[in-house]
Design an enzyme around this catalytic site. Structure first.
Site, mmCIF file in Angstrom:
data_model
loop_
_atom_site.group_PDB
_atom_site.id
_atom_site.type_symbol
_atom_site.label_atom_id
_atom_site.label_comp_id
_atom_site.label_asym_id
_atom_site.label_seq_id
_atom_site.Cartn_x
_atom_site.Cartn_y
_atom_site.Cartn_z
ATOM 1 C CD GLU A 130 -2.288 1.069 2.853
ATOM 2 O OE1 GLU A 130 -3.356 2.046 3.076
ATOM 3 O OE2 GLU A 130 -2.062 0.222 3.632
ATOM 4 C CD1 TRP A 131 1.305 6.789 -2.203
ATOM 5 C CD2 TRP A 131 3.221 5.726 -2.634
ATOM 6 N NE1 TRP A 131 2.290 7.654 -2.252
ATOM 7 C CE2 TRP A 131 3.310 7.249 -2.514
ATOM 8 C CE3 TRP A 131 4.331 4.855 -2.683
ATOM 9 C CZ2 TRP A 131 4.585 7.768 -2.514
ATOM 10 C CZ3 TRP A 131 5.752 5.665 -2.824
ATOM 11 C CH2 TRP A 131 5.593 7.031 -2.918
ATOM 12 C CG LEU A 132 0.680 4.078 3.776
ATOM 13 C CD1 LEU A 132 0.900 3.609 5.403
ATOM 14 C CD2 LEU A 132 -0.814 4.213 3.837
ATOM 15 C CG ASP A 187 15.353 -2.725 11.582
ATOM 16 O OD1 ASP A 187 16.322 -2.020 12.206
ATOM 17 O OD2 ASP A 187 15.390 -2.530 10.500
#
Length: 286
Positions: A92-94, A193
Site C-alpha cells: 500500500e502506498w502511504l 527494527d
C-alpha cells in the site's frame, strides 16, 4: 517485469491494474524502491535479487501479523514474488508528512497497544526473517534470556568474528545476560527494527511504522532502538508510558538491547561499529 507485477496486483485485488507511471523513490541500501501508478491508485514496490524473495515473503507476513493487532497503521502488503530477474513486494502506498507532537504521542500509545499482543509459544516467530539483510533466527524458545543469548547476541557475535571482529569480552557478556535480564518478560509482538527511518506519520498526521523485522520478544527492544539513532520526540515516550509503562531497570537494559543492532551494523557495514560495540560491552559489564 512490470507487466508481470501489474498482472499479479490485478489478480490479488480483483481490479485491473496497469501501471502508467513508475518513478524511483529509493529503497535504502538494501532494495530498490518504486512508486507505480495507473493514474488513480499508487503502490510502493521494492525490488531485489531473485534469491531474496523469502525476505519479502517474511516482510509481508510480519506486516500482516502487526496489522492483525488492529493497533497502529501499517502499510498493507498486496503481493510478492519473482518477476523476470527480480524479486518484489508490492505494498500500500502511504503519503508521509511531518506529523506533530500529537501524532508522535499517538504513535507511542498505538505501539504500546501492539506490544500487548502476545504468544503462547514463547519468544521467537513462526519463520526466520532478516534484520537489514542479515538472517534473523526466530526459533521458538520458552525463556527470553536463552533466546537472546543464542539467537540474538550470540548469533551476531558468530557472524562478526567470521568478519574479523574482535570482541574480547563477548563470552563474559553472554554469561552475564541471565543476571542482566532478570526482570519478568512476557512475549510481546515487536517491530524489531524500530529506528526513525522505519516510522513516520501520514500527511494527515496518522502514525505509521513499516519495514519490520517482526518477532515476539521483550517489548523493550523496540523502545531501546528508538533511542539508538537520535531518539524519537519526547511525546512518543509520553504516549507509550501512558498505556504500557516501562519496567524499572529499562535504562540499564537498553544498551544491551541496542548492542544487537550495532553488531549487525558491523556485520553489514564494518568500519567503526566494532569499536562502538566493544565500548557498549564494557559499559554493560561495569
Amino acid at each position: 517485469m512490470w507487466t508481470q507485477i501489474d498482472a499479479q496486483i490485478s489478480q490479488v485485488t480483483g481490479e485491473k491494474f496497469q501501471s502508467q507511471q513508475r518513478r524511483s523513490v529509493g529503497g535504502r541500501c538494501i532494495n530498490q524502491g518504486y512508486a507505480i501508478s495507473n493514474g488513480e491508485i499508487t503502490y510502493f514496490v521494492k525490488l531485489n535479487q531473485p534469491s531474496q524473495v523469502a525476505m519479502f515473503e517474511a516482510e509481508a507476513m510480519g506486516l500482516k501479523e502487526m496489522l492483525a493487532t488492529a493497533s497502529i497503521r501499517i502499510p498493507k502488503p498486496i503481493c510478492w514474488g519473482v518477476a523476470d530477474n527480480s524479486s518484489y513486494i508490492v505494498l500500500e502506498w502511504l503519503e508521509l508528512g511531518s506529523g506533530n507532537s500529537n501524532s508522535w504521542e499517538e504513535m507511542g500509545r498505538k505501539l504500546a497497544a501492539m506490544h500487548k499482543a502476545s504468544s503462547s509459544e514463547g519468544f521467537g516467530w513462526k519463520i526466520n526473517n532478516t534484520i537489514g539483510s542479515t538472517p534473523q533466527i526466530n526459533t521458538w524458545t520458552a525463556e527470553w534470556t536463552k533466546f537472546y543469548i543464542k539467537y540474538r547476541l550470540g548469533y551476531q557475535f558468530q557472524l562478526a568474528k567470521r568478519k574479523g571482529g574482535n570482541f574480547p569480552s563477548s563470552e563474559k557478556l553472554l554469561a552475564a545476560i541471565p543476571e542482566l535480564l532478570a526482570h519478568q518478560v512476557q512475549p510481546s509482538l515487536v517491530h524489531g527494527d524500530l529506528w526513525g527511518g522505519n516510522a513516520g506519520c501520514t500527511n494527515l498526521g496518522e502514525p505509521v511504522i513499516f519495514d519490520p523485522a517482526t518477532y515476539f520478544g521483550d517489548r523493550e527492544v523496540d523502545i531501546a532502538m528508538t533511542e539508538l539513532f537520535g531518539g524519537f520526540p519526547a511525546a512518543f515516550y509520553k504516549g507509550y508510558n501512558e498505556v504500557f509503562p516501562l519496567d524499572a531497570g529499562y535504562e540499564q537494559r537498553k544498551t544491551l538491547y541496542n548492542l544487537y543492532h550495532i553488531l549487525n551494523h558491523f556485520n553489514l557495514f564494518g568500519g567503526s561499529y566494532a569499536s562502538q560495540a566493544n565500548r557498549m560491552i564494557d559499559q554493560i559489564l561495569r
